[in-house]
Motif scaffolding. Structure first.
Motif, PDB file in Angstrom:
ATOM      1  N   SER A   3       4.205   6.904 -16.458  1.00  0.00           N
ATOM      2  CA  SER A   3       3.944   6.363 -15.123  1.00  0.00           C
ATOM      3  C   SER A   3       5.251   6.213 -14.344  1.00  0.00           C
ATOM      4  O   SER A   3       6.200   5.603 -14.820  1.00  0.00           O
ATOM      5  CB  SER A   3       3.244   5.007 -15.235  1.00  0.00           C
ATOM      6  OG  SER A   3       3.035   4.469 -13.955  1.00  0.00           O
TER       7      SER A   3
ATOM      8  N   THR B  30       6.673   4.832 -10.695  1.00  0.00           N
ATOM      9  CA  THR B  30       6.352   4.044  -9.510  1.00  0.00           C
ATOM     10  C   THR B  30       7.256   4.501  -8.374  1.00  0.00           C
ATOM     11  O   THR B  30       8.487   4.473  -8.491  1.00  0.00           O
ATOM     12  CB  THR B  30       6.550   2.539  -9.781  1.00  0.00           C
ATOM     13  OG1 THR B  30       5.732   2.168 -10.897  1.00  0.00           O
ATOM     14  CG2 THR B  30       6.176   1.705  -8.569  1.00  0.00           C
TER      15      THR B  30
ATOM     16  N   ASP C 215       8.095   4.199  -4.200  1.00  0.00           N
ATOM     17  CA  ASP C 215       7.980   3.346  -3.014  1.00  0.00           C
ATOM     18  C   ASP C 215       8.220   4.203  -1.779  1.00  0.00           C
ATOM     19  O   ASP C 215       9.296   4.781  -1.607  1.00  0.00           O
ATOM     20  CB  ASP C 215       9.024   2.229  -3.124  1.00  0.00           C
ATOM     21  CG  ASP C 215       8.917   1.198  -2.014  1.00  0.00           C
ATOM     22  OD1 ASP C 215       8.210   1.444  -1.017  1.00  0.00           O
ATOM     23  OD2 ASP C 215       9.572   0.145  -2.139  1.00  0.00           O
TER      24      ASP C 215
ATOM     25  N   ASP D 145       0.816  -1.221   0.000  1.00  0.00           N
ATOM     26  CA  ASP D 145       0.000   0.000   0.000  1.00  0.00           C
ATOM     27  C   ASP D 145       0.846   1.265   0.000  1.00  0.00           C
ATOM     28  O   ASP D 145       0.325   2.360  -0.214  1.00  0.00           O
ATOM     29  CB  ASP D 145      -0.941   0.026   1.211  1.00  0.00           C
ATOM     30  CG  ASP D 145      -2.015  -1.052   1.119  1.00  0.00           C
ATOM     31  OD1 ASP D 145      -2.268  -1.543  -0.006  1.00  0.00           O
ATOM     32  OD2 ASP D 145      -2.582  -1.410   2.159  1.00  0.00           O
ATOM     33  N   ASN D 146       2.143   1.119   0.281  1.00  0.00           N
ATOM     34  CA  ASN D 146       3.051   2.277   0.293  1.00  0.00           C
ATOM     35  C   ASN D 146       3.759   2.465  -1.044  1.00  0.00           C
ATOM     36  O   ASN D 146       4.691   3.260  -1.146  1.00  0.00           O
ATOM     37  CB  ASN D 146       4.084   2.142   1.416  1.00  0.00           C
ATOM     38  CG  ASN D 146       3.443   2.300   2.779  1.00  0.00           C
ATOM     39  OD1 ASN D 146       2.390   2.896   2.917  1.00  0.00           O
ATOM     40  ND2 ASN D 146       4.084   1.742   3.791  1.00  0.00           N
ATOM     41  N   ILE D 147       3.344   1.708  -2.062  1.00  0.00           N
ATOM     42  CA  ILE D 147       3.926   1.852  -3.397  1.00  0.00           C
ATOM     43  C   ILE D 147       2.862   2.508  -4.280  1.00  0.00           C
ATOM     44  O   ILE D 147       1.734   2.009  -4.378  1.00  0.00           O
ATOM     45  CB  ILE D 147       4.370   0.484  -3.959  1.00  0.00           C
ATOM     46  CG1 ILE D 147       5.459  -0.094  -3.054  1.00  0.00           C
ATOM     47  CG2 ILE D 147       4.866   0.631  -5.397  1.00  0.00           C
ATOM     48  CD1 ILE D 147       5.857  -1.515  -3.368  1.00  0.00           C
ATOM     49  N   HIS D 148       3.214   3.663  -4.846  1.00  0.00           N
ATOM     50  CA  HIS D 148       2.229   4.440  -5.604  1.00  0.00           C
ATOM     51  C   HIS D 148       2.689   4.660  -7.040  1.00  0.00           C
ATOM     52  O   HIS D 148       3.870   4.850  -7.302  1.00  0.00           O
ATOM     53  CB  HIS D 148       2.003   5.807  -4.924  1.00  0.00           C
ATOM     54  CG  HIS D 148       1.422   5.677  -3.557  1.00  0.00           C
ATOM     55  ND1 HIS D 148       0.081   5.571  -3.334  1.00  0.00           N
ATOM     56  CD2 HIS D 148       2.011   5.612  -2.333  1.00  0.00           C
ATOM     57  CE1 HIS D 148      -0.144   5.458  -2.029  1.00  0.00           C
ATOM     58  NE2 HIS D 148       1.020   5.471  -1.399  1.00  0.00           N
ATOM     59  N   HIS D 149       1.717   4.637  -7.957  1.00  0.00           N
ATOM     60  CA  HIS D 149       1.982   4.933  -9.357  1.00  0.00           C
ATOM     61  C   HIS D 149       1.526   6.363  -9.590  1.00  0.00           C
ATOM     62  O   HIS D 149       0.376   6.706  -9.315  1.00  0.00           O
ATOM     63  CB  HIS D 149       1.239   3.948 -10.272  1.00  0.00           C
ATOM     64  CG  HIS D 149       1.579   2.521  -9.969  1.00  0.00           C
ATOM     65  ND1 HIS D 149       2.769   1.952 -10.356  1.00  0.00           N
ATOM     66  CD2 HIS D 149       0.916   1.586  -9.253  1.00  0.00           C
ATOM     67  CE1 HIS D 149       2.809   0.708  -9.915  1.00  0.00           C
ATOM     68  NE2 HIS D 149       1.706   0.461  -9.237  1.00  0.00           N
ATOM     69  N   MET D 150       2.431   7.223 -10.065  1.00  0.00           N
ATOM     70  CA  MET D 150       2.126   8.636 -10.235  1.00  0.00           C
ATOM     71  C   MET D 150       2.369   9.044 -11.675  1.00  0.00           C
ATOM     72  O   MET D 150       3.205   8.459 -12.352  1.00  0.00           O
ATOM     73  CB  MET D 150       3.017   9.469  -9.308  1.00  0.00           C
ATOM     74  CG  MET D 150       2.918   9.062  -7.854  1.00  0.00           C
ATOM     75  SD  MET D 150       4.195   9.886  -6.898  1.00  0.00           S
ATOM     76  CE  MET D 150       3.208  10.571  -5.611  1.00  0.00           C
TER      77      MET D 150
ATOM     78  N   GLY E 237      10.446   9.222  -0.846  1.00  0.00           N
ATOM     79  CA  GLY E 237       9.997   8.112  -1.674  1.00  0.00           C
ATOM     80  C   GLY E 237      11.108   7.747  -2.642  1.00  0.00           C
ATOM     81  O   GLY E 237      11.873   8.610  -3.071  1.00  0.00           O
TER      82      GLY E 237
END
Length: 150
Positions: free
Chosen positions: A124, A126, A128, A81-86, A115
């Protein structure tokens, strides 16, 4: 001549120490010896997690010890849940975005959270937000330089 008794590290001791934090493969993660500046902390002040502090309890000036801590006792497990795609547009166009880059992200309360860019694919990115040592077994080597008990 009697032997000088050294104070023992307890709950509120002030501790001056050198430490080396290594991964289980021996690679260095952090060390106070790099800058030849020992760490100074008060037990319970939040500088170290309770599990790292527990390693120090009972040690005294001059002691050198090594502790191996599994992920759950060190920096926790990596949380997906702490890995985000921006979207790439969220980053400044002149910013070098490549895997391994550490970027500070401002939080609504004004604090910053680091991060690590894990991958870039088209637009995209990614990122973390887990602690860089999450999921790792670490070796905590300490050398106690001084202990001051109030």
């Amino acid at each position: 001549m009697s032997e000088q008794a050294f104070p023992v590290i307890g709950q509120n001791s002030q501790v001056i120490m050198h430490f080396d934090l290594k991964l289980s493969d021996g690679s260095a993660a952090d060390s106070t010896r790099v800058n030849k500046k020992p760490a100074k902390l008060v037990m319970g002040d939040g500088s170290l997690t309770p599990n790292f502090e527990a390693c120090l309890l009972g040690l005294k000036t001059g002691d050198k010890k090594s502790f191996e801590l599994g992920p759950d006792d060190a920096f926790g497990q990596s949380n997906p849940d702490n890995i985000h795609h921006m979207d790439r547009s969220r980053f400044s166009s002149d910013m070098n975005i490549e895997p391994g880059t550490i970027i500070a992200f401002a939080q609504p309360d004004g604090s910053e959270v680091p991060g690590i860019v894990r991958s870039v694919a088209g637009d995209s990115v990614t990122v973390d937000f887990n602690h860089p040592l999450a999921g790792q077994t670490v070796v905590f080597d300490v050398e106690i330089i001084d202990v001051i008990n109030a």
